[in-house]
Structure formats: C-alpha cells, structure tokens
Design a protein around this motif. Structure first.
Motif, PDB file in Angstrom:
ATOM      1  N   SER A  12      -4.163 -11.984   0.773  1.00  0.00           N
ATOM      2  CA  SER A  12      -3.614 -10.764   0.576  1.00  0.00           C
ATOM      3  C   SER A  12      -5.189 -10.207   0.144  1.00  0.00           C
ATOM      4  CB  SER A  12      -2.949 -10.161  -0.975  1.00  0.00           C
ATOM      5  OG  SER A  12      -1.904 -11.067  -0.708  1.00  0.00           O
ATOM      6  N   TYR A  40       3.621  -8.535  -3.391  1.00  0.00           N
ATOM      7  CA  TYR A  40       2.567  -8.031  -1.711  1.00  0.00           C
ATOM      8  C   TYR A  40       1.986  -8.856  -0.946  1.00  0.00           C
ATOM      9  CZ  TYR A  40       4.766  -3.839  -4.039  1.00  0.00           C
ATOM     10  OH  TYR A  40       5.361  -2.722  -4.829  1.00  0.00           O
ATOM     11  N   TYR A  77      -5.439  -7.261   6.056  1.00  0.00           N
ATOM     12  CA  TYR A  77      -4.395  -6.805   4.212  1.00  0.00           C
ATOM     13  C   TYR A  77      -5.996  -6.355   3.700  1.00  0.00           C
ATOM     14  CZ  TYR A  77      -0.255  -9.917   5.418  1.00  0.00           C
ATOM     15  OH  TYR A  77       0.295 -10.317   5.720  1.00  0.00           O
ATOM     16  N   MET A  78      -5.910  -6.592   2.673  1.00  0.00           N
ATOM     17  CA  MET A  78      -7.187  -5.965   1.654  1.00  0.00           C
ATOM     18  C   MET A  78      -9.224  -6.167   1.760  1.00  0.00           C
ATOM     19  SD  MET A  78      -6.050  -7.135  -1.812  1.00  0.00           S
ATOM     20  CE  MET A  78      -7.113  -5.721  -2.893  1.00  0.00           C
ATOM     21  N   ASP A  84       0.493  -7.411   1.519  1.00  0.00           N
ATOM     22  CA  ASP A  84      -1.221  -6.504   1.880  1.00  0.00           C
ATOM     23  C   ASP A  84      -1.593  -6.200   0.518  1.00  0.00           C
ATOM     24  OD1 ASP A  84       1.672  -5.088   1.024  1.00  0.00           O
ATOM     25  OD2 ASP A  84      -0.369  -3.077   2.115  1.00  0.00           O
ATOM     26  N   ARG A  85      -1.457  -6.848  -0.739  1.00  0.00           N
ATOM     27  CA  ARG A  85      -1.900  -5.937  -1.663  1.00  0.00           C
ATOM     28  C   ARG A  85      -2.161  -7.251  -2.605  1.00  0.00           C
ATOM     29  NH1 ARG A  85      -3.970  -0.416  -3.206  1.00  0.00           N
ATOM     30  NH2 ARG A  85      -5.028  -2.083  -4.799  1.00  0.00           N
ATOM     31  N   SER A  92       1.162  -1.292  -0.234  1.00  0.00           N
ATOM     32  CA  SER A  92      -0.126   0.228   0.174  1.00  0.00           C
ATOM     33  C   SER A  92       1.149   1.029   0.000  1.00  0.00           C
ATOM     34  CB  SER A  92      -1.191  -0.281   1.033  1.00  0.00           C
ATOM     35  OG  SER A  92      -0.066  -0.576   2.468  1.00  0.00           O
ATOM     36  N   THR A  93       1.835   1.443   0.506  1.00  0.00           N
ATOM     37  CA  THR A  93       3.106   2.586   0.240  1.00  0.00           C
ATOM     38  C   THR A  93       3.911   2.028  -0.503  1.00  0.00           C
ATOM     39  OG1 THR A  93       4.994   1.739   1.736  1.00  0.00           O
ATOM     40  CG2 THR A  93       3.372   2.302   2.798  1.00  0.00           C
ATOM     41  N   SER A  94       3.575   1.836  -1.675  1.00  0.00           N
ATOM     42  CA  SER A  94       4.546   1.397  -3.183  1.00  0.00           C
ATOM     43  C   SER A  94       3.546   2.717  -3.974  1.00  0.00           C
ATOM     44  CB  SER A  94       4.330  -0.014  -3.733  1.00  0.00           C
ATOM     45  OG  SER A  94       2.598  -0.370  -4.169  1.00  0.00           O
ATOM     46  N   ALA A 151       0.937   1.577  -5.998  1.00  0.00           N
ATOM     47  CA  ALA A 151      -0.207   1.977  -5.499  1.00  0.00           C
ATOM     48  C   ALA A 151      -1.096   3.061  -5.179  1.00  0.00           C
ATOM     49  CB  ALA A 151       0.330   1.383  -3.726  1.00  0.00           C
ATOM     50  N   LYS A 152       0.335   3.697  -5.262  1.00  0.00           N
ATOM     51  CA  LYS A 152       0.121   5.209  -4.934  1.00  0.00           C
ATOM     52  C   LYS A 152      -0.227   6.030  -6.263  1.00  0.00           C
ATOM     53  CE  LYS A 152       3.094   6.267  -0.629  1.00  0.00           C
ATOM     54  NZ  LYS A 152       4.397   6.522  -0.236  1.00  0.00           N
ATOM     55  N   ASN A 159      -1.571   4.071  -8.425  1.00  0.00           N
ATOM     56  CA  ASN A 159      -3.141   3.457  -9.102  1.00  0.00           C
ATOM     57  C   ASN A 159      -2.595   2.150 -10.232  1.00  0.00           C
ATOM     58  OD1 ASN A 159      -5.056   4.101  -7.085  1.00  0.00           O
ATOM     59  ND2 ASN A 159      -4.986   5.877  -8.207  1.00  0.00           N
TER      60      ASN A 159
END
Length: 456
Positions: free
Chosen positions: A400, A362, A406-407, A364-365, A140-142, A145-146, A148
């Motif tokens: 994930s 990842y 996570y999601m 978390d994603r 989520s910090t990648s 991801a940022k 989209n």
C-alpha cells in the motif's frame, strides 16, 4: 461487583445494531461489562459508571439509518469537553445541533454510537466507497479518506474521550483503561519460493527479459543457476525463502508474528502457486511453529462468497499441520488480495471456525479503515447482531505504501508514515497490525525499513 458495570440506557429503536456498538465500546475497548436498560421515552443515550454520567445524542439511528438516507455526512471539529491537549477538539459527524442539555450532566456534542456503527459495521464503505476490479472497496473513495480521517483512529479517539469523562485522566494510559500498545507483525506467504514452481516457459521469458530488456546477461546466468539448484532440491538458495532471516529478526526483538499460508489449489489467475504439502513448505511450517509464531490461513481468491471452499482450505491446512506434529487449531485468517465483503465475510469466516481475522484494511491506502486500532467483534448484516469473530484492523501493508499503483511512497516516506502511526498508537494504545510479504524483504532498502519498524 455491580459497581464496576457500565450502565447504559437507550431507546428500543435499532437496539441490535446499538448493542453491537455497546459490545465493541464497553467490552472490546474498555474490557468491562455493561447493563442495558431500554426505555421507550429515552432521548439519546445515557452512560453511567459509578457516580459519573454522560449523555450522547441519538442522531444516526433516529434520523438517518431508519430512513435509509444516503447523504455523505459533513465533518466538523467539535469541543469534546475533555481537558487534554490532543483530545479537547476532534472531528465528528452526526451532531445534534438543535437540542440543548440544561440538566448539568456532561454531554458529548456528537453521536459517538452512530459514528462507530457507521465505520465499524461497514455501513460507510457499503454506501459510499467504490469497488475495484477485485470487488474490493477502494480506500481513496471512502468516507474516511475523502474527509481526511483515514490517518487517525477517530472512533478510538472519541471512545477515549468517553473513557476520560467516566474514569478520569489517570486511567487513560495504554495498559490501564485503554488497550495496551502492541505491534502485530504478519506475513502473507504468497510466494515462499521464486523458482520452485517456475515452468520452463516462465523461465525462458524471464531469461529473455534479463538479456534483451534489462541488458543484464550476468543476471540471466545467475537466475538460471538458482533455478537449477532449487529444482534439484536445494531450496535454501531460493531468494524468497528468507524465513530463517525473518524468524531471526523477530527473535532478536522478542516479537511474535502470524504467517498466513494458502492451502487451496489455484482456481484463478490471482491465486498463489504452491503446494502446501510440498516438503519445502513443510520445512517452513515447522520452522515458524518451532519459533513460537502462529500459523494462519490465507484463504484463496475465490473463497470470498464460497463457504464450502473456505471450509476445505481450513481443513486442509489443519490436516497438513497435524501431520507435521503441529496440533494448534487453525483459527486465524487474512483473505488473499484483502478481498473483504462487509455483508458476508465475517459470518462465513466464523462458520468455518475462524476466531480472528486480519483482513480489514484497504489495499490502496494505509490507515484506520474502521476508525480504530484494536480487535473488535464483527457485525453481522444478516442477523443484525454481534458475532464472536474478532476483527484486527490492518494498519499498514508494505505494498500500500510502496507500490506505484497505490500510494507510491519512497522508502523514506514510507518509514515516516510508519513512525507516524507508531507514535499515535503508542500514545492511545491499540494494536499496530503490519503486513509485510516475505518476497518484499529481498531488496536491502525494504529490509532496512522492516528492521526499523521492529526496533521502534
């Protein structure tokens, strides 16, 4: 024969890093060979196949990489110059807005070579993604991801545009110039049994929880009965020992899977607790091998920076398999807890004989961590060159999607997400790598979702 070689010209700056991308783009993606000409006066890249030529600006290596800039790139939509409804306009970064091309040769608006290196070498994660308590990069910090981009194979889309310019639309079908679409199902065997390694203390805690917290005394009684049966050697009644069902489902859909087993002794609180030499595990190993599935290594938690420990685990699993008459080499892996380190993991894995790794996702994603969904050779940050080991990006892990930490999707939402990725890759081609733990196929809803993926 030379007519079927892609010709590339480039400046000599950062040529090893650039060759990594050329290897990935031409050899791994297009399955062609290339001839590289290095010219001091080269301004960007020229890529030629037969009579068709395309120019690509050199922005990343020329303006950012050499100067070690750490600014997060801005993403904008760019016309690709390719007449295809889904590919005529794509997000991109590292655009060269100052230069114009008056030669009449087709030119891509962004530095696809730099974009590919940015994601596929791990540069973006190393510089922009935060770490969690397990030293994993947090999706989520990648960057992707940022911006989209995590839910689209953006680098593969730009590679497809390049292929379209070079070969024409008729060749842009999975199985022709594009990679064929295939589903690669895999299972990390973290908990092959629920009760086999239960201690009496753990049993008492679970029974107390059933009665006092969950208010289900019947469940406590059933748990105790199953515990007794498994401890007495009736391993088939253990609910996590569902490998018969998994193998049957895979056979029904004519699919093969990779089962990743842990062979090391527990050395941290996060390691799985089972003995790879236990007769019950031997039965599972023989079962999946006999059904034609691959056996891979699930390196334990502390192998992340420990090549000696990793080598011992490879050798241990190989030895156990050989004792069971399974003589295929152990050359495939996925790291436990997805503990991936771009700077060290590929090189360490290759040194221990691993040829294919399926860790690259990842926790978390879900989505496309490297911007692609096809196997590609890894980049080595020590030598600054391509390695032989192939990385198979992990697109979906069930946890994930479904785990609240996570999601946190519902089963219905998770199913929609899986179909979304399937439709993307069915169109573009590539390998849909899905990880589903055997102990997460107990609940009927999750099993139904898994069956849905198999039938897509």
């Amino acid at each position: 024969m030379t007519d079927h070689i892609v010709k590339i010209t480039s400046s000599p700056d950062c040529i090893s890093e650039k060759q990594f991308v050329f290897d990935v783009m031409i050899r791994d993606f297009l399955k062609l060979d290339y001839a590289l000409e290095i010219l001091d006066e080269a301004d960007g890249y020229s890529i030629t196949f037969e009579e068709k030529q395309i120019l690509i600006p050199d922005v990343f290596f020329d303006q950012i990489y050499k100067k070690d800039h750490k600014l997060l790139p801005e993403v904008e939509a760019y016309q690709t110059g390719y007449d295809n409804a889904s590919l005529d306009k794509l997000p991109g970064w590292f655009a060269n807005k100052q230069r114009t091309n008056d030669s009449g040769i087709r030119t891509l608006p962004v530095d696809v070579i730099g974009m590919a290196f940015f994601l596929m070498s791990g540069y973006a994660d190393i510089h922009f993604a935060e770490k969690d308590t397990h030293q994993r990069r947090i999706g989520s910090t990648s960057f992707i991801a940022k911006k989209n981009l995590i839910d689209r194979p953006i680098i593969q889309e730009w590679f497809t545009v390049l292929a379209g310019h070079l070969f024409g639309d008729e060749e842009l079908k999975p199985g022709k110039k594009l990679p064929a679409y295939l589903k690669h199902i895999s299972h990390d065997v973290d908990q092959p049994f629920e009760y086999l390694n239960y201690s009496k203390i753990r049993l008492i805690k679970r029974l107390a929880g059933d009665v006092l917290v969950r208010k289900k005394p019947k469940k406590a009684k059933k748990r105790y009965q199953l515990y007794k049966k498994v401890k007495d050697g009736n391993y088939r009644v253990d609910p996590y020992n569902n490998f018969n069902e998994i193998v049957r489902l895979l056979e029904k859909h004519d699919l093969k899977s990779t089962f990743f087993f842990i062979s090391g002794k527990p050395k941290s609180e996060y390691d799985a607790i089972y003995d790879i030499e236990h007769p019950a595990i031997s039965d599972i190993l023989k079962q999946v091998h006999t059904a034609g599935h691959e056996i891979g290594l699930h390196p334990s938690y502390k192998t992340r920076h420990n090549p000696d420990l990793l080598r011992k685990e490879v050798q241990k699993l190989q030895k156990v398999c050989k004792s069971l008459g399974i003589n295929t080499p152990v050359e495939t892996s996925r790291k436990h807890y997805l503990r991936w380190d771009w700077r060290h993991t590929p090189r360490i894995l290759q040194k221990t004989g691993i040829k294919h790794d399926y860790t690259l996702g990842y926790a978390d994603r879900t989505g496309y961590r490297a911007g692609v969904a096809f196997p590609f050779r890894a980049f080595d940050w020590e030598s600054k060159k391509s390695l032989a080991i192939k990385l198979h990006p992990l697109i979906v892990m069930e946890a994930s999607l479904l785990a609240n930490k996570y999601m946190g999707h519902t089963v219905k939402e998770a199913g929609q997400k899986i179909v979304f990725y399937h439709n993307q890759l069915n169109r573009l081609g590539g390998e849909f790598v899905l990880l589903w733990h055997n102990h997460e196929l107990i609940e009927p809803e999750k099993l139904t979702l898994f069956k849905k993926f198999l039938s897509l």
